[in-house]
Write a protein that holds these residues in place. Structure first.
Motif, PDB file in Angstrom:
ATOM      1  N   LEU A  27       0.824  -1.202   0.000  1.00 53.10           N
ATOM      2  CA  LEU A  27       0.000   0.000   0.000  1.00 53.10           C
ATOM      3  C   LEU A  27       0.859   1.252   0.000  1.00 53.10           C
ATOM      4  N   LEU A  28       2.021   1.191   0.649  1.00 52.12           N
ATOM      5  CA  LEU A  28       2.911   2.349   0.622  1.00 52.12           C
ATOM      6  C   LEU A  28       3.350   2.638  -0.805  1.00 52.12           C
ATOM      7  N   LEU A  29       3.802   1.581  -1.524  1.00 55.75           N
ATOM      8  CA  LEU A  29       4.219   1.774  -2.907  1.00 55.75           C
ATOM      9  C   LEU A  29       3.034   2.211  -3.757  1.00 55.75           C
ATOM     10  N   GLY A  30       1.862   1.625  -3.422  1.00 54.88           N
ATOM     11  CA  GLY A  30       0.666   2.022  -4.154  1.00 54.88           C
ATOM     12  C   GLY A  30       0.371   3.488  -4.008  1.00 54.88           C
ATOM     13  N   CYS A  31       0.539   4.016  -2.812  1.00 55.18           N
ATOM     14  CA  CYS A  31       0.284   5.437  -2.598  1.00 55.18           C
ATOM     15  C   CYS A  31       1.230   6.295  -3.414  1.00 55.18           C
ATOM     16  N   LEU A  32       2.500   5.846  -3.525  1.00 55.67           N
ATOM     17  CA  LEU A  32       3.446   6.613  -4.336  1.00 55.67           C
ATOM     18  C   LEU A  32       2.992   6.655  -5.782  1.00 55.67           C
ATOM     19  N   PHE A  33       2.566   5.494  -6.301  1.00 55.13           N
ATOM     20  CA  PHE A  33       2.070   5.455  -7.673  1.00 55.13           C
ATOM     21  C   PHE A  33       0.849   6.352  -7.829  1.00 55.13           C
ATOM     22  N   ALA A  34      -0.099   6.190  -6.898  1.00 52.23           N
ATOM     23  CA  ALA A  34      -1.339   6.954  -7.018  1.00 52.23           C
ATOM     24  C   ALA A  34      -1.077   8.435  -6.922  1.00 52.23           C
ATOM     25  N   ALA A  35      -0.188   8.823  -6.014  1.00 54.54           N
ATOM     26  CA  ALA A  35       0.122  10.239  -5.865  1.00 54.54           C
ATOM     27  C   ALA A  35       0.693  10.795  -7.150  1.00 54.54           C
ATOM     28  N   GLY A  36       1.520   9.959  -7.819  1.00 52.05           N
ATOM     29  CA  GLY A  36       2.088  10.413  -9.083  1.00 52.05           C
ATOM     30  C   GLY A  36       1.016  10.682 -10.117  1.00 52.05           C
ATOM     31  N   GLN A  37       0.045   9.748 -10.225  1.00 53.20           N
ATOM     32  CA  GLN A  37      -0.972   9.948 -11.263  1.00 53.20           C
ATOM     33  C   GLN A  37      -1.924  11.080 -10.891  1.00 53.20           C
ATOM     34  N   LEU A  38      -2.168  11.316  -9.587  1.00 48.07           N
ATOM     35  CA  LEU A  38      -3.051  12.408  -9.211  1.00 48.07           C
ATOM     36  C   LEU A  38      -2.433  13.764  -9.527  1.00 48.07           C
ATOM     37  N   ARG A  39      -1.093  13.811  -9.502  1.00 48.81           N
ATOM     38  CA  ARG A  39      -0.434  15.089  -9.795  1.00 48.81           C
ATOM     39  C   ARG A  39      -0.274  15.324 -11.291  1.00 48.81           C
ATOM     40  N   ALA A  40      -0.609  14.320 -12.089  1.00 49.14           N
ATOM     41  CA  ALA A  40      -0.267  14.384 -13.516  1.00 49.14           C
ATOM     42  C   ALA A  40      -1.255  15.247 -14.291  1.00 49.14           C
ATOM     43  N   GLN A  42      -1.523  17.776 -17.163  1.00 51.99           N
ATOM     44  CA  GLN A  42      -0.617  18.020 -18.271  1.00 51.99           C
ATOM     45  C   GLN A  42      -0.353  19.496 -18.528  1.00 51.99           C
ATOM     46  N   THR A  43      -1.271  20.379 -18.126  1.00 45.25           N
ATOM     47  CA  THR A  43      -1.050  21.804 -18.367  1.00 45.25           C
ATOM     48  C   THR A  43      -0.212  22.449 -17.274  1.00 45.25           C
ATOM     49  N   PHE A  44       0.149  21.683 -16.222  1.00 45.72           N
ATOM     50  CA  PHE A  44       0.922  22.230 -15.121  1.00 45.72           C
ATOM     51  C   PHE A  44       2.395  21.872 -15.286  1.00 45.72           C
ATOM     52  N   PRO A  45       3.302  22.796 -15.015  1.00 51.56           N
ATOM     53  CA  PRO A  45       4.733  22.473 -15.113  1.00 51.56           C
ATOM     54  C   PRO A  45       5.154  21.534 -14.000  1.00 51.56           C
ATOM     55  N   VAL A  46       6.208  20.742 -14.255  1.00 46.51           N
ATOM     56  CA  VAL A  46       6.753  19.811 -13.276  1.00 46.51           C
ATOM     57  C   VAL A  46       7.995  20.435 -12.655  1.00 46.51           C
ATOM     58  N   ASN A  47       8.019  20.547 -11.344  1.00 46.63           N
ATOM     59  CA  ASN A  47       9.181  21.070 -10.637  1.00 46.63           C
ATOM     60  C   ASN A  47       9.976  19.884 -10.106  1.00 46.63           C
ATOM     61  N   GLY A  48      10.903  19.376 -10.909  1.00 49.36           N
ATOM     62  CA  GLY A  48      11.669  18.204 -10.517  1.00 49.36           C
ATOM     63  C   GLY A  48      11.658  17.169 -11.625  1.00 49.36           C
ATOM     64  N   VAL A  49      11.856  15.899 -11.246  1.00 48.40           N
ATOM     65  CA  VAL A  49      11.903  14.801 -12.211  1.00 48.40           C
ATOM     66  C   VAL A  49      10.491  14.286 -12.435  1.00 48.40           C
ATOM     67  N   ALA A  50      10.085  14.179 -13.685  1.00 53.91           N
ATOM     68  CA  ALA A  50       8.751  13.699 -13.998  1.00 53.91           C
ATOM     69  C   ALA A  50       8.601  12.241 -13.577  1.00 53.91           C
ATOM     70  N   ASP A  51       7.405  11.876 -13.100  1.00 54.88           N
ATOM     71  CA  ASP A  51       7.136  10.510 -12.663  1.00 54.88           C
ATOM     72  C   ASP A  51       5.913  10.015 -13.433  1.00 54.88           C
TER      73      ASP A  51
END
Length: 1017
Positions: A27-40, A42-51
């Motif tokens: 579930l911890l790894l799942g949260c990392l994945f989910a957090a990545g897709q929730l932030r995705a 496309q019109t917003f700039p990425v501050n850092g390395v894209a995930d």
């Protein structure tokens, strides 16, 4: 390829893990994945390395409740990128993180269709007479004229995620809410959002999901509307204005409020109300304009289920059921209304009653002080008759369908948002734990510490010595308890946190305890401790038999509730009375006609009408009522009353409010209806107050106790309206700040009247394409003798003035009411064609009545006017027969003419003398059987009959008083038992009722305490 290798690698490692540690890592790894897709975004700039990774999860071996009535066992739920891929027995994607949900249940997250989550609460406006009046909206911009119409407000534009509130809602099981700013009569649009953290952009599902309304003007500091009938009139006029604006924008200019009103009509229309009658009022407004509202109920609609069915509305029902009342102090209990006690007992039955009646509904947490009590409220509704399947539907699919969002949320079907709960068992079981609430594919922990259900039977061994014990861990998933199973089963203590566990128990009854500490080890625990002698030991516990979760809540016997009453009042009916044929024999009959008073006479009633009058009539199938030694009269008609009106008798915020209607706010639950039946009253003319020159439209009712608001209206009666003159309308006693509303003088009143009718005639000339103005439409009805005027009046100069204004516009004043200087101008009133409704002997209660005399009624009658004695008072109406008798004392009026002051004469003034007011063949059977001469102070109404139905019976009244006493005692004992169990209580509060009078300006009212026998308790 990168994400595949990571997932496969993790999966291979996961196979070597067990229990809670496996779930935690997954579930911890799942949260990392989910957090990545929730932030995705496309019109917003990425501050850092894209995930760019996607979150894909497979929840296996679960009991999946896809929707109410659709349950899959040992099934798998697969989600990807925040949406559901499948629910069933399909293949698990190779890249999925697999989460073992053995013994667990998966439900769709709940949907709340009524919330203010993420919107700023608006402080309610507080307007008093100490403030300067405000006639026009103070809102800056191209908006409408009234501040309470806020159609232009879009909740999506003001919505912000609120982490703390979202967390509390998720803990209660919610994943989606419809939220709006709860302020105003027209509140703009609602926005459908998930309870995901992060940016609002991703949380919003539907930007404009609903249009919202209420009868509460909220933060508006504008005076109008100042009453419930004013709020309804404003809604009605806004509907018409918006329709006109759609076709004539060039005539109005830009009006953002009306434009938004029109734009919002295609959305689901949700109307918040406070009680059952407001629900029907809202529905009626909708019916007028072809709108079917969804009603956010007030919680007492169960009292009128047939009317709720007839509305064809869907409802949003609260589970904020009332707490038991603290009635331990007998003096406090004495003043608590029986209706309040019964509502406490019956309110939880509302969802079940709606289910049984087939009325569509969903449930809301709105109204709860603490959302943590939401599921407890739902379980209570289940205990009171709601089925589990319908409860789940009301929390998932039903709100999704109402909001036209069933393609997004409401069930666990493929393609929908991954909003779901993982629980330890049936969601409606009191001991069920919500482990997690996933929203848009992101996990939110609720009680993850309890993810592994440790309940079951274990073999516990201790070394050295290899002593073996059988230990049972039972209780609930969140609060397990330990017992040692031996010849004498003994209890012990057990606690765990994360992987750590602490155990202590005596090896036999009365012995010292083994005290053990350990960590999770596969399907059990191991660790160290001390034995009963204090020696160090090692121990291990291995699971023999796991606890089996049930898929249904623990069944409780359905709670007992008392009978519903119509009205919901101590004196209400358990079953509404039916019409039957009656024969009243051997009474002294006061016909009120040329036949005069008839001794030892029978009156036959068939089908609610007077069928025959004579001696020795055959009863046939009619019920016989012995009238020997008693007197039978026509029912009393109160020509000027303010009973049975909800939330304000005056819309005194403007000088002309001809658009407001008493018909919109009739309150059939008012106990004064029953009280006045006990005094022989069968019909009442409900009038607007006297706060303004041209007040509102009145409503004639029959006192059909127990009928609903529509059924008590006198069908086919001519429409009337209330005018007023004198001190009230020029605001003599309103305070120093009330000096802006025109008129301020008596001569200004004349100018106002002339101006109003001139505007009406000008309006009429504008043709069919004009904006429909309900105020001016009503004034035209007066001019064309389609509506008739009852005018509050005292001073002869103003009486003459109004007749002159009426003559100028070619209509006449039907009735001057109060008219305490009528004796001075009776000849002019006769020439004009006016009648009089007056008091018997009121005088000197304010400056303009100094010249009142008790001979007024007799003098006006002798001049040839139709004169009635009226009440303007809920208490006086119970003795109008005695008020009529005063004219015998003061004016030597004959008995029969005196009785006509409260029977036939008011019927004539109200244009219903062809139907009621006297005992004549063919008229409505509105009758009173008196114990004595009806003009005697000793006379009591034994039976009061309306349309051939006995609505008041003095013997039946005695039985009702006994029922009231018995029911109060039962409910008091029940509430005392709840308090003894530790149930929170609410403070006892005296019951209040609104008794309105003509002088109650600006919708004011007087409160009176109810005694403990009146049954409105």
């Amino acid at each position: 390829m990168i994400k595949t290798r990571i997932s496969l690698s993790f999966k291979r490692k996961a196979r070597t893990m067990t229990g809670k540690r496996l779930a935690g890592v997954c579930l911890l790894l799942g949260c990392l994945f989910a957090a990545g897709q929730l932030r995705a975004q496309q019109t917003f700039p990425v501050n850092g390395v894209a995930d760019p990774r996607e979150g894909c999860y497979a929840f296996t071996k679960a009991t999946i409740v896809k929707s109410a009535g659709s349950v899959l066992t040992n099934a798998t739920l697969v989600i990807r990128n925040g949406r559901i891929i499948s629910a069933g027995t399909g293949a698990i994607p190779a890249d999925a993180v697999v989460i073992d949900c053995s013994g667990k249940f998966i439900y769709p997250s709940f949907i709340d269709a009524y919330s203010d989550y993420g919107t700023q609460a608006v402080k309610k406006g507080n307007v008093s007479r100490r403030d300067d009046p405000q006639f026009i909206s103070a809102t800056k911009g191209a908006y409408g004229w009234n501040q309470a119409i806020k159609s232009e407000v879009n909740a999506a534009g003001i919505f912000t995620t609120d982490a703390a509130t979202a967390a509390s809602l998720r803990e209660a099981g919610f994943g989606t809410v419809l939220t709006h700013q709860q302020d105003g009569i027209a509140r703009g649009t609602g926005v459908l959002v998930t309870l995901a953290d992060g940016r609002e952009n991703k949380a919003i599902i539907k930007e404009k999901a609903s249009a919202q309304y209420s009868f509460d003007k909220g933060s508006s500091t504008q005076n109008y509307p100042g009453s419930l009938m004013g709020a309804i009139a404003l809604l009605r006029q806004t509907f018409l204005d918006a329709q006109w604006y759609r076709s004539h924008p060039e005539k109005e200019g830009v009006n953002l409020s009306l434009q938004a009103w029109n734009d919002n009509q295609s959305l689901p229309q949700i109307f918040e109300v406070g009680d059952k009658w407001d629900a029907l009022r809202a529905d009626k407004i909708g019916d007028e304009f072809g709108v079917q509202y969804i009603i956010r109920g007030g919680g007492n609609e169960y009292q009128r289920i047939p009317e709720m069915i007839a509305s064809k509305a869907a409802f949003i029902l609260p589970v904020s059921f009332p707490l038991p009342i603290d009635v331990e102090d007998a003096e406090d209990a004495r003043f608590v209304a029986l209706s309040d006690m019964k509502h406490w007992e019956m309110a939880p039955s509302e969802p079940g009653a709606f289910e049984k009646a087939g009325i569509p509904f969903c449930l809301t947490a709105d109204g709860l002080k603490d959302v943590k009590q939401f599921l407890a409220g739902v379980r209570k509704a289940i205990e009171y008759g709601l089925s589990e399947q319908k409860a789940l539907d009301a929390l998932t699919q039903a709100p999704a369908k109402l909001l036209k969002a069933e393609d997004q949320v409401g069930s666990l079907d493929a393609g929908k948002l991954a909003n779901f709960l993982i629980t330890s068992g049936n969601i409606f079981n009191e001991n069920t734990v919500i482990y997690q609430n996933w929203v848009q594919g992101k996990k939110y922990s609720i009680k993850d510490d309890n993810w592994k259900d440790i309940r079951g039977t274990y073999t516990l061994t201790v070394s050295p010595g290899n002593a073996s014990y059988t230990v049972l861990i039972k209780g609930t998933a969140s609060t397990p308890a330990l017992s040692l199973l031996a010849a004498d089963t003994v209890g012990g203590s057990f606690s765990f946190s994360g992987d750590l566990v602490k155990v202590a128990f005596p090896v036999k009854k009365g012995s010292a305890q083994l005290r053990l500490t350990g960590i999770a080890d596969g399907n059990g625990w191991s660790g160290t401790g001390v034995d009963t002698s204090g020696n160090n030991i090692h121990w291990q516990a291995v699971l023999n038999k796991a606890f089996a979760a049930t898929d249904s809540a623990k069944t409780k016997p359905q709670a007992f509730i008392g009978n519903n009453y119509f009205p919901f009042n101590g004196y209400g009916w358990e079953t509404l009375p039916a019409q039957q044929d009656l024969l009243i024999k051997n009474a002294t009959v006061w016909t009120g006609e040329q036949d005069g008073k008839l001794e030892n006479t029978d009156v036959l009633v068939r089908n609610g009408k007077i069928a025959q009058i004579g001696k020795n009539l055959a009863a046939g199938s009619a019920k016989v009522i012995d009238g020997t030694g008693k007197h039978l009269t026509a029912g009393i008609i109160d020509e000027h009353s303010h009973i049975a009106i909800s939330r304000g008798v005056n819309e005194g915020t403007q000088s002309v409010t001809a658009e407001v209607r008493i018909a919109d706010v009739v309150n059939p639950d008012d106990v004064n209806i029953y009280r006045q039946l006990s005094g022989g009253v069968t019909a009442s003319h409900l009038l607007h107050g006297s706060a303004n020159t041209i007040g509102g439209q009145s409503q004639l009712i029959k006192l059909r106790w127990g009928a609903d608001a529509e059924a008590i209206k006198f069908a086919g009666a001519d429409p009337f309206i209330k005018f007023a003159l004198g001190e009230n309308v020029k605001q003599s006693n309103w305070g120093d700040r009330q000096r802006e509303r025109f008129p301020q003088t008596r001569m200004g009143v004349e100018q106002l009247l002339t101006d109003a009718f001139t505007r009406a005639l000008d309006y009429e000339k504008q043709g069919a394409d004009k904006r429909k103005d309900l105020e001016l439409e009503t004034l035209l009805e007066i001019i064309h003798s389609k509506r008739f005027v009852t005018c509050h009046s005292y001073v002869q100069s103003e009486i003459n003035m109004l007749m002159h204004v009426a003559d100028s516009f070619h209509f006449h004043i039907n009735t001057f009411t109060h008219i305490l200087e009528g004796y001075k101008v009776a000849d002019k009133m006769k020439a004009h064609g006016a009648g009089a409704g007056t008091f018997a002997d009121w005088w000197a209660y304010k400056m303009e009545v100094q010249d009142a005399i008790p001979y007024n009624a007799t003098i006006m009658q002798r001049v040839g006017l139709t004169v009635a004695i009226n009440s303007d008072d809920a208490e006086m109406a119970r003795r109008l027969n005695q008020e009529a008798a005063k004219s015998i004392k003061y004016g030597d009026m004959t008995e029969e003419e005196a009785l006509k002051l409260v029977t036939l004469n008011p019927a004539r003034l109200l244009h219903v003398a062809d139907k009621t007011g006297s005992i004549k063949t063919g008229k409505d059977a509105d009758l009173v059987l008196w114990s004595d001469d009806p003009l005697s102070i000793y006379a009591k109404a034994d039976k009061t009959i309306v349309d051939g139905i006995v609505y008041f019976d003095r013997e039946k009244d005695k039985e009702l008083r006994q029922r009231i006493s018995s029911e109060r005692n039962r409910l008091i004992r029940k509430m005392l038992a709840e308090k003894k169990k530790g149930t929170p209580t609410q403070k006892a509060a005296p019951a209040e009722e609104d008794n309105y009078h003509c002088e109650d300006l600006q919708g004011g009212h007087q409160h009176s305490l109810l005694d403990d026998e009146n049954g409105n308790n």
